[in-house]
Design a protein around this motif. Structure first.
Motif, PDB file in Angstrom:
ATOM      1  N   CYS A  37       0.720  -1.377  -0.124  1.00  0.00           N
ATOM      2  CA  CYS A  37      -0.067  -0.056  -0.026  1.00  0.00           C
ATOM      3  C   CYS A  37       0.627   1.361   0.164  1.00  0.00           C
ATOM      4  N   GLU A  38       0.955   2.543  -0.747  1.00  0.00           N
ATOM      5  CA  GLU A  38       1.471   3.148  -1.016  1.00  0.00           C
ATOM      6  C   GLU A  38       0.542   4.760  -1.244  1.00  0.00           C
ATOM      7  N   LEU A  39       0.102   5.400  -0.190  1.00  0.00           N
ATOM      8  CA  LEU A  39      -0.838   6.386  -0.475  1.00  0.00           C
ATOM      9  C   LEU A  39      -1.054   7.639  -1.409  1.00  0.00           C
ATOM     10  N   HIS A  40       0.848   7.804  -2.048  1.00  0.00           N
ATOM     11  CA  HIS A  40       1.282   8.122  -3.125  1.00  0.00           C
ATOM     12  C   HIS A  40       1.781   7.857  -3.674  1.00  0.00           C
ATOM     13  N   ILE A  41       2.339   6.530  -5.275  1.00  0.00           N
ATOM     14  CA  ILE A  41       3.416   6.489  -5.908  1.00  0.00           C
ATOM     15  C   ILE A  41       2.865   6.631  -7.353  1.00  0.00           C
ATOM     16  N   ASN A  42       3.780   6.873  -8.165  1.00  0.00           N
ATOM     17  CA  ASN A  42       4.101   6.983  -9.473  1.00  0.00           C
ATOM     18  C   ASN A  42       3.685   6.025 -10.343  1.00  0.00           C
ATOM     19  N   ALA A  43       3.290   6.293 -11.697  1.00  0.00           N
ATOM     20  CA  ALA A  43       3.425   5.248 -12.525  1.00  0.00           C
ATOM     21  C   ALA A  43       4.475   4.412 -13.647  1.00  0.00           C
ATOM     22  N   TRP A  44       5.357   5.128 -12.841  1.00  0.00           N
ATOM     23  CA  TRP A  44       7.374   4.663 -13.253  1.00  0.00           C
ATOM     24  C   TRP A  44       7.350   3.217 -12.734  1.00  0.00           C
ATOM     25  N   ASP A  45       6.772   3.759 -10.878  1.00  0.00           N
ATOM     26  CA  ASP A  45       7.411   2.835 -10.197  1.00  0.00           C
ATOM     27  C   ASP A  45       6.071   1.297 -10.671  1.00  0.00           C
ATOM     28  N   CYS A  46       5.226   2.108 -10.614  1.00  0.00           N
ATOM     29  CA  CYS A  46       4.042   0.649 -10.745  1.00  0.00           C
ATOM     30  C   CYS A  46       3.673   0.085 -11.768  1.00  0.00           C
ATOM     31  N   ALA A  47       3.877   0.131 -12.578  1.00  0.00           N
ATOM     32  CA  ALA A  47       3.028   0.289 -13.718  1.00  0.00           C
ATOM     33  C   ALA A  47       3.398  -1.263 -14.217  1.00  0.00           C
ATOM     34  N   ALA A  48       4.987  -2.168 -14.269  1.00  0.00           N
ATOM     35  CA  ALA A  48       4.761  -3.277 -14.530  1.00  0.00           C
ATOM     36  C   ALA A  48       4.592  -3.850 -13.364  1.00  0.00           C
ATOM     37  N   GLY A  49       4.585  -3.683 -12.098  1.00  0.00           N
ATOM     38  CA  GLY A  49       4.538  -4.116 -11.007  1.00  0.00           C
ATOM     39  C   GLY A  49       2.567  -4.481 -10.926  1.00  0.00           C
ATOM     40  N   ILE A  50       1.886  -3.574 -11.114  1.00  0.00           N
ATOM     41  CA  ILE A  50       0.227  -4.023 -10.717  1.00  0.00           C
ATOM     42  C   ILE A  50       0.020  -5.365 -12.048  1.00  0.00           C
ATOM     43  N   LEU A  51       0.818  -5.416 -12.844  1.00  0.00           N
ATOM     44  CA  LEU A  51       0.339  -6.072 -14.225  1.00  0.00           C
ATOM     45  C   LEU A  51       0.981  -7.501 -13.551  1.00  0.00           C
ATOM     46  N   LEU A  52       1.814  -7.196 -13.136  1.00  0.00           N
ATOM     47  CA  LEU A  52       2.597  -8.948 -12.364  1.00  0.00           C
ATOM     48  C   LEU A  52       1.429  -8.959 -10.958  1.00  0.00           C
ATOM     49  N   VAL A  53       1.311  -8.431 -10.217  1.00  0.00           N
ATOM     50  CA  VAL A  53      -0.323  -8.601  -9.358  1.00  0.00           C
ATOM     51  C   VAL A  53      -1.398  -9.061  -9.918  1.00  0.00           C
ATOM     52  N   HIS A  54      -1.807  -8.749 -11.411  1.00  0.00           N
ATOM     53  CA  HIS A  54      -3.327  -9.529 -11.088  1.00  0.00           C
ATOM     54  C   HIS A  54      -2.812 -10.704 -12.265  1.00  0.00           C
ATOM     55  N   GLU A  55      -0.922 -10.954 -13.161  1.00  0.00           N
ATOM     56  CA  GLU A  55      -1.652 -11.869 -13.155  1.00  0.00           C
ATOM     57  C   GLU A  55      -1.383 -12.960 -12.720  1.00  0.00           C
ATOM     58  N   ALA A  56      -0.568 -12.557 -11.331  1.00  0.00           N
ATOM     59  CA  ALA A  56      -0.066 -13.825 -10.304  1.00  0.00           C
ATOM     60  C   ALA A  56      -1.394 -14.499  -9.462  1.00  0.00           C
ATOM     61  N   GLY A  57      -2.929 -13.624  -9.979  1.00  0.00           N
ATOM     62  CA  GLY A  57      -4.121 -14.115  -9.574  1.00  0.00           C
ATOM     63  C   GLY A  57      -4.552 -13.184  -8.153  1.00  0.00           C
ATOM     64  N   GLY A  58      -3.430 -11.678  -7.718  1.00  0.00           N
ATOM     65  CA  GLY A  58      -4.269 -10.615  -6.622  1.00  0.00           C
ATOM     66  C   GLY A  58      -4.500  -9.998  -7.877  1.00  0.00           C
ATOM     67  N   LEU A  59      -4.994  -8.521  -6.961  1.00  0.00           N
ATOM     68  CA  LEU A  59      -6.223  -7.524  -6.870  1.00  0.00           C
ATOM     69  C   LEU A  59      -5.865  -6.148  -6.558  1.00  0.00           C
ATOM     70  N   THR A  60      -5.558  -5.480  -7.643  1.00  0.00           N
ATOM     71  CA  THR A  60      -5.313  -4.030  -7.149  1.00  0.00           C
ATOM     72  C   THR A  60      -6.458  -2.938  -6.869  1.00  0.00           C
ATOM     73  N   SER A  61      -6.004  -1.609  -6.661  1.00  0.00           N
ATOM     74  CA  SER A  61      -6.654  -0.235  -6.934  1.00  0.00           C
ATOM     75  C   SER A  61      -6.792  -0.215  -8.039  1.00  0.00           C
ATOM     76  N   ASP A  62      -7.572   1.019  -8.438  1.00  0.00           N
ATOM     77  CA  ASP A  62      -7.521   1.157 -10.045  1.00  0.00           C
ATOM     78  C   ASP A  62      -6.511   2.723 -10.015  1.00  0.00           C
ATOM     79  N   PHE A  63      -4.930   1.819 -10.062  1.00  0.00           N
ATOM     80  CA  PHE A  63      -4.462   3.071 -10.461  1.00  0.00           C
ATOM     81  C   PHE A  63      -4.549   4.283 -11.333  1.00  0.00           C
TER      82      PHE A  63
END
Ligand code: IPD
Length: 254
Positions: free
Chosen positions: A195-221
């Motif tokens: 969880c991070e209350l403000h993060i930038n797209a370059w930090d998390c764009a790749a990681g968000i897809l990793l989480v979804h593809e591993a069966g996880g969920l994310t907020s709508d960044f």
């Protein structure tokens, strides 16, 4: 998937370049606890040149040199975990995300100290060095570890309130200094949430897809202007998402 293979090879090459100056690259302060090393710039230039040569019509936004959005967009962080990298702490990575018409489509992280290559393409699973990743099955807050990212972009009180709520809910917390690797840890089941209350797209764009593809969920960044201005982010598993969304105040919609 052409772009997955391309991004995988590029992340590994860029990471090896970064690692050649691990802990020794000249460091400059961009602000309070916001460092940049000479190698951040050099690695970003290396990645930009490779993408411009292979996909000249694609758009690119990088942490150090900015850029413009587009329908076929690369989001790159040459060194995520710069403070660790500068101090010789072996917890950093190169992050390369590719978003097509607003949809995360390819995500690659390379962690040089471990020689770990994380890869994901939409609908094709998440992998680390060829081993498939899956999020944790943990359903108990009292058994969960949640990484809470921090930066000076928000007031200290917002962060201390967040970690207070997460601790009061029974979770353990950690903060290791790379948002991208924090998401990879969720994807690999090594932690139950990020969880991070403000993060930038370059930090998390790749990681968000990793989480979804591993069966996880994310907020709508990417909702609103998240792509350009950054956004809050919560990533976790299905069993904990309602509880963690309530505790952190970050809703999970997908
Ligand atoms: C930072 C790291 C940190 C996160 C910050 C980012 P940088 O990126 O990912 O863990 O909490 O939001 O800015 O500066 O190391 O590339």
């Amino acid at each position: 998937m052409d772009r997955l293979a391309f991004a995988s090879a590029l992340a590994r090459d860029a990471g090896q370049l970064a690692h050649s100056a691990f802990g020794t690259s000249v460091t400059v302060s961009k602000g309070r606890h916001d460092l940049v090393t000479a190698m951040d710039g050099e690695v970003e230039r290396f990645i930009r040149a490779a993408i411009a040569q292979r996909y000249p019509d694609d758009a690119l936004i990088g942490e150090e040199q900015g850029g413009n959005s587009g329908e076929r967009l690369w989001l790159i962080d040459p060194i995520d975990g710069t403070a660790n990298y500068a101090r010789g702490i072996p917890h950093y990575c190169v992050s390369i995300g590719y978003v097509e018409r607003g949809v995360p489509t390819v995500g690659v992280l390379y962690d040089p100290p471990h020689d770990w290559l994380y890869t994901a393409a939409r609908g094709e699973g998440a992998w680390r060095n060829g081993e498939r990743l899956a999020v944790s099955a943990c359903a108990e807050m009292t058994a969960a570890t949640v990484e809470c990212g921090w930066s000076t972009r928000l007031p200290t009180s917002a962060y201390t309130a967040l970690i207070g709520r997460v601790l009061d809910a029974g979770c353990a917390i950690r903060r290791a200094g790379s948002g991208a690797l924090g998401l990879a840890d969720v994807a690999g089941g090594r932690t139950e949430g990020y969880c991070e209350l403000h993060i930038n797209a370059w930090d998390c764009a790749a990681g968000i897809l990793l989480v979804h593809e591993a069966g996880g969920l994310t907020s709508d960044f990417f909702a609103g202007d998240g792509l350009i201005a950054g956004n809050q982010l919560l990533a976790t598993n299905a069993a904990l998402c309602a509880k963690l969304a309530s505790v952190t105040g970050v809703p999970i919609t997908s």
